[in-house]
Each structure stands twice: as C-alpha cells, then as structure tokens.
Write an enzyme that holds these catalytic residues in place. Structure first.
Site, mmCIF file in Angstrom:
data_model
loop_
_atom_site.group_PDB
_atom_site.id
_atom_site.type_symbol
_atom_site.label_atom_id
_atom_site.label_comp_id
_atom_site.label_asym_id
_atom_site.label_seq_id
_atom_site.Cartn_x
_atom_site.Cartn_y
_atom_site.Cartn_z
ATOM 1 C CG ASP A 201 23.487 29.440 77.724
ATOM 2 O OD1 ASP A 201 22.447 28.857 77.371
ATOM 3 O OD2 ASP A 201 24.585 29.289 77.149
ATOM 4 C CD GLU B 106 26.216 23.988 79.933
ATOM 5 O OE1 GLU B 106 25.607 24.948 79.458
ATOM 6 O OE2 GLU B 106 26.264 22.876 79.368
ATOM 7 C CD GLU C 61 21.897 32.189 73.749
ATOM 8 O OE1 GLU C 61 22.553 33.121 73.215
ATOM 9 O OE2 GLU C 61 20.873 31.708 73.225
ATOM 10 N NE ARG D 97 16.069 35.636 70.585
ATOM 11 C CZ ARG D 97 15.257 34.632 70.865
ATOM 12 N NH1 ARG D 97 15.745 33.416 71.020
ATOM 13 N NH2 ARG D 97 13.953 34.809 70.983
#
Ligand code: UD1
Ligand code: UDP
Length: 381
Positions: free
Chosen positions: A97, A119, A133, A221
C-alpha cells in the site's frame, strides 16, 4: 516459454515482504525475474537488500529528504514506466500500500501490462486512515488483475468490491515467510553478536529479565503533529513512573518523526532512542520484549506470531485478525489511553498472559511458494 516477471518495491516493509517472493522467483528456471527498486527509502531499503542478498536490476534511487507524496508519485510513475518499456515484462508484481506500489501499478496499467498485487485486500474502510495507504491499496485493487490476498478476511473485502473470485488467491502473508527465515538464523548467534550491535549497556538492559522491556515504533503520516506529541508524552510519563522498565525506540528516519521524538524523549535514562535496526536485530529485539507499542502494519503481523502483546497507536486497523484474537489492542494516540493500557497489560499477569499467546493468523511461511506457483500456472494475458 519463460515468463517475465518484474517485481517493483521501494520501502523497508515492502522489501522484507517481497524478499521471499523474489528469492523464489530467481530460483525458478521457467521464470525470468527482474527487480526494480524505486528506493523511496534508501538506507532502510538497502539494509534489507543486503540481508537477503538481493541485487536489483533497476534502481530509481528516488528518495529525497522530506519528500512529499507528489515527489514520490511522479518519480515512480515516470521511472517505472521507463523500466517497463525496457524490460517488457508479462506481469508487474507490486506489494501492499505504499505510494511506490500505487504509482508502479498505475505505470503498468498505462502500458497495458497485467499487475499482480501481493498483500491484496487489506481495508479499514476509511480512506484517511491510514493515509495515504488505504487509498493506495484500494486503487491498486482496481488496477490489478491478480490479487494475492493474505487472509480470508482480505479475500472477503475484495469480493465485496466485485473483484472476480477467479482472480483472487488466498496465499498467507509473505511476512511470515521472512520472519521464519530470519528467526531460524537467530538461534545460532551468540550473545557477543547482539552485544556488539546494541552496545553493552543497552544489551544488558534488554536481557535483564527483572526489568520490563517495551519496544516502540511509529511513523504514520496521519499521526504527524499533535499525534506524535501526545504519544511521546505517554512514553515519557511511563518511563518516569516506572524506573524498572526500559523503553527501546528505533526511530524512523522521517524528519517528521525524528524531531518530536528527539525533542520530547532525549536524555531520559530508561528511554533508549536508537537508529532503525536491520531486520535480524529487530526480530531478535521483538522476541526479547515484553510488549510492543507501534503504529506499524507489518509489526502487527509479526509480534503476535512471537507471542507479544501489541498496542497499536491507531483508531482503526486493516489487520483485524489478531485484534479479534485478543493479542492486539487499538489505543490511538491519546496520552492517557496509551499510559492506562500499557500499565494494565504489564501490571496484570492475567491480562498479560491472555494477550501473549502465540498466534499466527497471517500465514504458515509458504506464501511465496504459492505466489510463484500461481504465477507459473496462471494465464497472464
Ligand atoms: C513510507 C510509506 C508507508 C510505509 C512506510 C514504511 C508512503 C506514502 N509511505 O512512509 O506507507 O508504511 O514507508 O516505513 O508510501 N528516510 C530516510 N532514509 C530512509 C527512509 C526514509 O532518510 O531509508 C526519510 C527521508 O527524509 C524521506 C522520509 O524519511 O523523505 C519519508 O520517507 P517516505 O517513504 O516518504 O515516508 P515514510 O513515512 O517512510
Ligand atoms: N523493522 C525493522 N527495523 C526497525 C523497525 C522495523 O526491520 O527498526 C521491520 C519490522 O520488523 C517490519 C517492518 O520493518 O517487518 C515494518 O516497517 P514499518 O513499520 O516501517 O512499515 P509498515 O509495516 O507500517 O508499512
């Protein structure tokens, strides 16, 4: 006829999780495997490449200090576009991601090359958490043709987004392949090896069984700014209230992380701020610790396999399996919540024992084998 597979990744966690896949691809004579690293991370990526002895065929070397999302997206899109034109792969493999993953998948889509997503299908349902993400992996879910879902939960999320069932494979998470490969090597290392890496005073604290050891990581973030100030305040309060605990924090190299962490936590005797660790010593340290406090994705998968309670500094998680099993708790970044939860878990044996049962809902260590088999037998047209 050989299949040409181009694997693209750029950050520490992608490298750790793609290592088992690219190592298997390289061993298979029916596959021509090429690796492109974007180097969205530099030192933190290189330490994983060194550990697994991975030599990229293409290195975009794009990291710049304090880079923003526009920098990464445009450099990866153009750079990976050029590499795809040169390498002419049958499939581009991306992982997870990150912005490297999303922009590489977009480049492949623009050049009409099928994308395999390792994933695939992790979702919180909240596009701003984790940011960016959740958006990255959802967008890759639209761009990819082949979805390697680590768990049934991830498969369910993809089906709910109308991904065709015959394009989804539940493989397990390759992080467990890496963890098991790495853990196997730890047993043969002597104390002096770890003492050399950590220094004697920290090593003594780590192995001192009469002291509790808390391992901390943080880099999301959406926690920048007040979130980091609050979580650092919690760490400081815990350290000052419990002089018989040690708190070890390998600090992520992002300047938005380095500054608040060093400003708030430097100079406190039982807080050990250290450089990011190479994967082997990090796994060893996780194994030595009593509890992990983190906002990381990968560590939420690894620590439960090692039987370590994990407190996650987020409001939501895309990895509900260990949460449901009781090994993981979501604590957000609120100072009081973090302090209260850590004290509750570490000072109450009953709660601690119920959270520290080794649990492995994420894989059996054979995910990379499955992915390579599927890549060989799938018709990538
Ligand atoms: C990135 C990913 C995040 C992933 C995380 C894993 C995006 C937008 N973010 O976040 O999904 O969870 O990696 O750690 O894709 N830096 C160095 N050396 C390094 C690595 C980073 O100095 O080896 C510093 C640089 O100043 C760089 C900054 O950290 O500009 C931020 O790196 P970046 O990849 O943009 O963000 P992360 O927070 O690492
Ligand atoms: N990790 C590491 N050294 C460290 C901290 C973490 O090798 O100092 C490993 C950890 O074991 C996990 C991965 O890095 O496999 C997680 O990376 P990070 O938390 O940066 O990213 P996320 O998983 O949140 O995307």
């Amino acid at each position: 006829m050989t299949k040409k597979i181009l694997s693209v990744f750029g950050t520490r966690p992608e490298a750790i999780k793609m290592a088992p896949v690219v190592l298997k691809l390289a061993q298979n004579e029916k596959i021509e495997s090429k690796i492109c690293v974007t180097a969205q991370h530099r030192e933190m990526l290189d330490s994983v490449l060194d550990l697994f002895q991975i030599r990229p065929d293409f290195d975009l070397d794009l990291m710049s200090p304090g880079q923003d999302l526009f920098d990464i997206t445009t450099k990866v899109l153009n750079g990976v576009g050029d590499v795809i034109r040169k390498a002419k792969p049958d499939v581009v493999l991306v992982h997870g991601d990150t912005t490297s993953c999303f922009a590489a998948a977009l480049a492949a889509f623009y050049l009409d090359v099928p994308v395999g997503h390792v994933e695939a299908g992790l979702r919180t349902g909240n596009m701003r958490a984790p940011f960016p993400e959740e958006a990255n992996r959802s967008l890759v879910g639209r761009l990819a043709q082949y979805h390697f879902a680590p768990t049934k939960t991830a498969e369910k999320s993809l089906l709910a987004e109308n991904v065709s069932p015959d394009k989804i494979w539940v493989t397990g998470n390759t992080v467990i392949d890496s963890l098991l490969m790495t853990r196997e090597k730890l047993g043969i290392k002597k104390d002096e090896y770890w003492e050399d890496i950590f220094g004697s005073s920290l090593f003594d604290a780590i192995i001192n069984s009469s002291r509790k050891l808390i391992l901390i990581t943080g880099h999301r973030r959406e926690n920048f700014g007040q979130g980091f100030i609050d979580l650092c305040t919690a760490i400081k309060q815990l350290a000052l209230a419990h002089s018989d605990w040690d708190l070890v924090y390998p600090v992520h190299l992002n300047p938005n992380v380095q500054q608040p962490v060093k400003d708030t936590l430097s100079g406190i005797k039982n807080i050990h701020l250290i450089e990011p660790l190479s994967y082997e010593p990090f796994v060893w340290l996780m194994d030595q610790s009593d509890l992990v406090l983190t906002d990381s994705g990968g560590i939420q998968e690894e620590a439960p396999s090692l039987g370590k309670p994990v407190l996650v500094m987020r409001d939501v998680t895309e990895r509900p399996e260990a949460l449901d099993a009781g090994t993981v708790r979501l604590v957000g970044t609120d100072t009081k919540q973090i302090v209260d939860n850590i004290e509750q878990v570490l000072l109450n044996d009953k709660i601690y024992n119920s959270m520290s049962t080794a649990l492995n809902p994420y894989g059996d260590g054979k995910a990379a084998d499955r992915i390579v088999d599927i890549l060989l037998t799938g018709s990538f047209t």
